[in-house]
Design a protein around this motif. Structure first.
Motif, PDB file in Angstrom:
ATOM      1  N   MET A 127       1.655  -6.909   5.115  1.00 22.97           N
ATOM      2  CA  MET A 127       2.457  -8.018   5.621  1.00 22.97           C
ATOM      3  C   MET A 127       3.778  -7.515   6.202  1.00 22.97           C
ATOM      4  O   MET A 127       4.217  -7.971   7.277  1.00 22.97           O
ATOM      5  CB  MET A 127       2.714  -9.028   4.510  1.00 22.97           C
ATOM      6  CG  MET A 127       1.485  -9.811   4.069  1.00 22.97           C
ATOM      7  SD  MET A 127       0.985 -11.100   5.253  1.00 22.97           S
ATOM      8  CE  MET A 127       2.317 -12.288   5.018  1.00 22.97           C
ATOM      9  N   GLU A 128       4.411  -6.576   5.525  1.00 23.47           N
ATOM     10  CA  GLU A 128       5.689  -6.038   6.007  1.00 23.47           C
ATOM     11  C   GLU A 128       5.518  -5.208   7.272  1.00 23.47           C
ATOM     12  O   GLU A 128       6.479  -5.027   8.030  1.00 23.47           O
ATOM     13  CB  GLU A 128       6.339  -5.213   4.901  1.00 23.47           C
ATOM     14  CG  GLU A 128       6.834  -6.084   3.736  1.00 23.47           C
ATOM     15  CD  GLU A 128       7.322  -5.270   2.546  1.00 23.47           C
ATOM     16  OE1 GLU A 128       7.088  -4.043   2.526  1.00 23.47           O
ATOM     17  OE2 GLU A 128       7.910  -5.878   1.616  1.00 23.47           O
ATOM     18  N   ALA A 129       4.288  -4.731   7.492  1.00 21.44           N
ATOM     19  CA  ALA A 129       3.988  -4.003   8.727  1.00 21.44           C
ATOM     20  C   ALA A 129       3.631  -4.958   9.861  1.00 21.44           C
ATOM     21  O   ALA A 129       3.273  -4.515  10.966  1.00 21.44           O
ATOM     22  CB  ALA A 129       2.852  -3.015   8.491  1.00 21.44           C
ATOM     23  N   GLY A 130       3.708  -6.267   9.605  1.00 19.04           N
ATOM     24  CA  GLY A 130       3.416  -7.254  10.639  1.00 19.04           C
ATOM     25  C   GLY A 130       1.947  -7.601  10.763  1.00 19.04           C
ATOM     26  O   GLY A 130       1.532  -8.199  11.757  1.00 19.04           O
ATOM     27  N   ILE A 131       1.148  -7.244   9.755  1.00 17.50           N
ATOM     28  CA  ILE A 131      -0.288  -7.536   9.774  1.00 17.50           C
ATOM     29  C   ILE A 131      -0.563  -8.677   8.795  1.00 17.50           C
ATOM     30  O   ILE A 131      -0.447  -8.491   7.581  1.00 17.50           O
ATOM     31  CB  ILE A 131      -1.120  -6.302   9.368  1.00 17.50           C
ATOM     32  CG1 ILE A 131      -0.787  -5.108  10.259  1.00 17.50           C
ATOM     33  CG2 ILE A 131      -2.615  -6.620   9.429  1.00 17.50           C
ATOM     34  CD1 ILE A 131      -1.373  -3.796   9.762  1.00 17.50           C
ATOM     35  N   PRO A 132      -0.901  -9.871   9.268  1.00 18.52           N
ATOM     36  CA  PRO A 132      -1.188 -10.977   8.347  1.00 18.52           C
ATOM     37  C   PRO A 132      -2.384 -10.644   7.451  1.00 18.52           C
ATOM     38  O   PRO A 132      -3.359 -10.035   7.901  1.00 18.52           O
ATOM     39  CB  PRO A 132      -1.512 -12.147   9.283  1.00 18.52           C
ATOM     40  CG  PRO A 132      -0.992 -11.750  10.619  1.00 18.52           C
ATOM     41  CD  PRO A 132      -1.053 -10.267  10.679  1.00 18.52           C
ATOM     42  N   VAL A 133      -2.295 -11.035   6.207  1.00 16.39           N
ATOM     43  CA  VAL A 133      -3.356 -10.761   5.234  1.00 16.39           C
ATOM     44  C   VAL A 133      -3.976 -12.073   4.769  1.00 16.39           C
ATOM     45  O   VAL A 133      -3.272 -12.984   4.338  1.00 16.39           O
ATOM     46  CB  VAL A 133      -2.808  -9.990   4.019  1.00 16.39           C
ATOM     47  CG1 VAL A 133      -3.885  -9.833   2.942  1.00 16.39           C
ATOM     48  CG2 VAL A 133      -2.284  -8.615   4.449  1.00 16.39           C
ATOM     49  N   VAL A 134      -5.301 -12.142   4.881  1.00 11.80           N
ATOM     50  CA  VAL A 134      -6.053 -13.247   4.299  1.00 11.80           C
ATOM     51  C   VAL A 134      -6.608 -12.741   2.976  1.00 11.80           C
ATOM     52  O   VAL A 134      -7.490 -11.887   2.943  1.00 11.80           O
ATOM     53  CB  VAL A 134      -7.186 -13.725   5.226  1.00 11.80           C
ATOM     54  CG1 VAL A 134      -8.002 -14.817   4.539  1.00 11.80           C
ATOM     55  CG2 VAL A 134      -6.621 -14.233   6.545  1.00 11.80           C
TER      56      VAL A 134
END
Length: 343
Positions: A127-134
């Motif tokens: 998430m902090e790398a800008g990748i949304p997590v489901v």
């Protein structure tokens, strides 16, 4: 895919029509009347995206279906590239696989963790790398670690099983029933939630569990647990087995003992169990769902998240933060509808 593609009754991923705003009955709406902004249609292709995916090894029929359904769902969308990584044998191995996936910078990641708490930091790193997590099914312990939590309803499974058993026994005029329960691994929160839901639902009828023996979510453990339970209970009125995979062993023990005086409810919704319910030639009369089709839903929603879209039948412009799927009761009457969702 057939009914696997229903995904929330079809509304979540296939509705193309826009939700109407606030309107008056007068064709000429009064000046100043507000309208509700709505999400864009979700059925048309969006930008090309890569969906990363990770789930534990397929050592169980339900878990195998999780990966199969996710991959099949991704194929439905021409703009989606599906990138699965091996989860390995435990949380440590899955963490390493996810670290590699994060470095590849997919547009979104769908992950069913071995253990939500142990992999929370990894989810947060993505998430902090800008990748949304489901976050699928097993929840991370920090809400900053996921964009969307999509999970089944373990407590609701117990409630559904309890209501089916309670209603059937009440209809039969049984006032002091002997009810048994074969859960999975007792130390798991999901098992504890299922048992609590079962207990709470039965209490509404004035009933309670009289015999309870835990298994391990395997065929062999189910057979052993059932054999022990049947020895301890010379008479039963109803039995709830939490898991349809271990239920294969449970039914084997019941058949070996020649016991037919009670009825049984399964759990999760395997295709084999639904077929047995349709045939109606065993003590098994229903199962309560915890469908692995949730992974297909997760991929479809991940696609919308990555493209900045919402769910077309909701007024909100973005995907919700959390979605909990209901546990539904499958009987002889509706088994044909649910069979395509079985694992």
């Amino acid at each position: 895919m057939s009914r696997r593609n229903i995904l929330f009754g079809g509304a979540a991923v296939s509705a193309g029509a826009l939700l109407a705003g606030c309107t008056s009955n007068d064709p000429k709406q009064a000046a100043g009347d507000a309208t509700v902004p709505v999400a864009a249609g979700s059925s048309s292709p969006g930008k090309a995206i890569t969906v990363g995916f990770s789930a534990p090894a397929a050592d169980h029929g339900w878990m195998a279906a999780i990966s199969t359904n996710a991959k099949a769902a991704a194929k439905r969308f021409p703009e989606v590239t599906f990138k699965a990584v091996e989860a390995g044998a435990d949380a440590t191995a899955q963490r390493a696989a996810l670290e590699t996936l994060i470095q590849a910078k997919p547009d979104v990641i769908v992950v069913l963790p071995y253990d939500g708490a142990q992999l929370t930091a990894t989810g947060r790193k993505a998430m902090e790398a800008g990748i949304p997590v489901v976050n699928l099914d097993r929840a991370f312990s920090d809400e900053l670690a996921f964009r969307l939590l999509l999970k089944g309803d373990n407590y609701g499974m117990g409630v559904a099983a309890g209501h089916f058993i309670g209603d059937r026994l009440k209809a039969a005029g049984v006032s002091n029933p002997v009810i048994a329960e074969i859960p999975g691994i007792d130390s798991l929160p999901l098992t504890q939630d299922r048992s609590k839901g079962f207990k709470d639902a039965l209490a509404g009828y004035g009933f309670s569990v009289k015999h309870r023996v835990a298994a391990q979510f395997t065929i062999d453990s189910g057979q052993q647990a059932a054999a022990n339970l049947l020895q301890a209970a010379p008479k039963l009125d109803a039995l709830w087995n939490h898991d349809d995979d271990q239920g294969v062993g449970v039914l084997a023990a019941i058949n070996q003992a020649g016991r037919k005086e009670f009825f049984m409810v399964g759990g999760a919704g395997s295709a084999k169990v639904m077929q047995q319910i349709q045939a109606d030639n065993t003590v098994l009369k229903a199962t309560v769902t915890y469908s692995p089709s949730m992974s297909a839903s997760a991929v479809a929603l991940a696609r919308l998240v990555a493209n900045g879209r919402g769910m077309a039948d909701l007024a909100e412009l973005a995907i919700p933060k959390e979605i909990r799927l209901s546990s539904e009761t499958v009987t002889k009457e509706n088994a044909a509808d649910y069979l395509p969702l079985g694992f």
